[in-house]
Enzyme design. Structure first.
Site, PDB file in Angstrom:
ATOM      1  CG  ASP A   1      -3.234   1.713  -1.820  1.00 15.22           C
ATOM      2  OD1 ASP A   1      -4.389   1.363  -2.152  1.00 15.22           O
ATOM      3  OD2 ASP A   1      -2.695   1.340  -0.764  1.00 15.22           O
TER       4      ASP A   1
ATOM      5  CB  THR B   1       0.666   6.173   4.166  1.00 18.12           C
ATOM      6  OG1 THR B   1       1.579   7.148   3.628  1.00 18.12           O
ATOM      7  CG2 THR B   1       1.434   5.009   4.770  1.00 18.12           C
TER       8      THR B   1
ATOM      9  CG  HIS C   1      -5.248  -1.827  -0.950  1.00 15.18           C
ATOM     10  ND1 HIS C   1      -5.547  -0.770  -0.128  1.00 15.18           N
ATOM     11  CD2 HIS C   1      -6.251  -2.734  -0.765  1.00 15.18           C
ATOM     12  CE1 HIS C   1      -6.673  -1.046   0.530  1.00 15.18           C
ATOM     13  NE2 HIS C   1      -7.116  -2.221   0.155  1.00 15.18           N
TER      14      HIS C   1
ATOM     15  CD  GLU D   1      -0.878   1.419   4.459  1.00 15.00           C
ATOM     16  OE1 GLU D   1      -0.421   2.243   3.638  1.00 15.00           O
ATOM     17  OE2 GLU D   1      -2.087   1.132   4.556  1.00 15.00           O
TER      18      GLU D   1
ATOM     19  CG  HIS E   1      -1.648  -1.102   1.613  1.00 11.83           C
ATOM     20  ND1 HIS E   1      -3.005  -1.113   1.463  1.00 11.83           N
ATOM     21  CD2 HIS E   1      -1.317  -2.326   2.114  1.00 11.83           C
ATOM     22  CE1 HIS E   1      -3.488  -2.287   1.854  1.00 11.83           C
ATOM     23  NE2 HIS E   1      -2.493  -3.040   2.248  1.00 11.83           N
TER      24      HIS E   1
END
Ligand SMILES: [Zn+2]
Length: 248
Positions: free
Chosen positions: A163, A52, A153, A115, A50
């Protein structure tokens, strides 16, 4: 005091159950129990990456540890390469949400979520990607996760998430064995090749074919302005062959 705590226990357990619905027991069924010694802990078999959307690590940390936001990941990697562990790998971090990959709809249960602190527009910092490569090598080796099972993701939630952004260096990761990649020139796909079926075979949701196609192009054709239908098929064909070859 002990008796008081004991009396409160059912209440505390019901509160815990609110956070994540517990599986229903077998209703009324008589289940014979014969305990086998042949088991170990369940293991993740997928890694979901991912970004953020934050401008700095502290902001991302505030979101990912806020009980009100109900989002987390196992790891957060800063622009400087700092790795922060937020959730134990044995636990189910809340990073994927409603998702699908290869028919699995509970991606949080199946995956390690990572992340990367990035605002979604900037390039990913070299120190951050270096740290990610080290983290991936460690996680994939410990759980014996196939390299092809490193996805974004956006891949598991097409149409809902985008993302990591199209600036993410998927090609560089694939050079280290993480995720799939095919470079041009690509041989043409065979006659009658079905792109939707091929994307489903890669893992994408067949329930949202156009959103899945967009996610596929963002991930695997990043930087290429326009692909013809034949080029898209050739790319999917190559990636599918690579996935089959690498999982042997
Ligand atoms: Zn995400």
């Amino acid at each position: 005091m002990k008796a008081f705590s004991f009396l409160l226990l059912p209440f505390a357990l019901s509160l815990l159950a609110c956070g994540s619905p517990a599986p229903r027991p077998l209703a009324g069924a008589a289940v014979r129990v014969e305990a086998s010694p042949n088991f170990d802990a369940r293991r993740p078999n997928l890694v979901v990456l991912h970004h953020t959307s934050n401008s700095n690590l502290d902001k991302a940390l505030a979101t990912l540890t806020d009980p009100g936001r109900k989002v987390s990941a196992h790891y957060l990697v800063g622009r400087d390469g700092q790795i922060v562990r937020l959730v134990d790998e044995k636990e189910r971090a809340w990073h994927a949400g409603a998702s699908w990959w290869g028919g699995n709809t509970d991606i949080n249960s199946a995956s390690i979520g990572i992340e990367l602190d990035n605002d979604g527009f900037e390039p990913f910092a070299d120190a951050q990607i270096d740290a990610l490569l080290g983290l991936l090598a460690d996680v994939l080796q410990r759980y014996d996760i196939p390299g092809a099972n490193v996805v974004g993701h956006a891949d598991v939630a097409p149409g809902r998430k985008t993302d990591p952004s199209d600036r993410f260096p998927w090609r560089r990761l694939a050079g280290h064995g993480f995720g799939l990649w095919c470079d041009e020139p690509l041989p043409p796909a065979p006659e009658g090749f079905d792109l939707t079926l091929a994307l489903a075979a890669l893992g994408y949701s067949p329930a949202a074919p156009e959103a899945s196609r967009q996610a596929f192009l963002r991930h695997y054709a990043g930087g290429r302005e326009y692909l013809s239908e034949e080029q898209e098929k050739a790319l999917a064909h190559c990636l599918f062959n690579r996935k089959v070859t690498e999982s042997r």
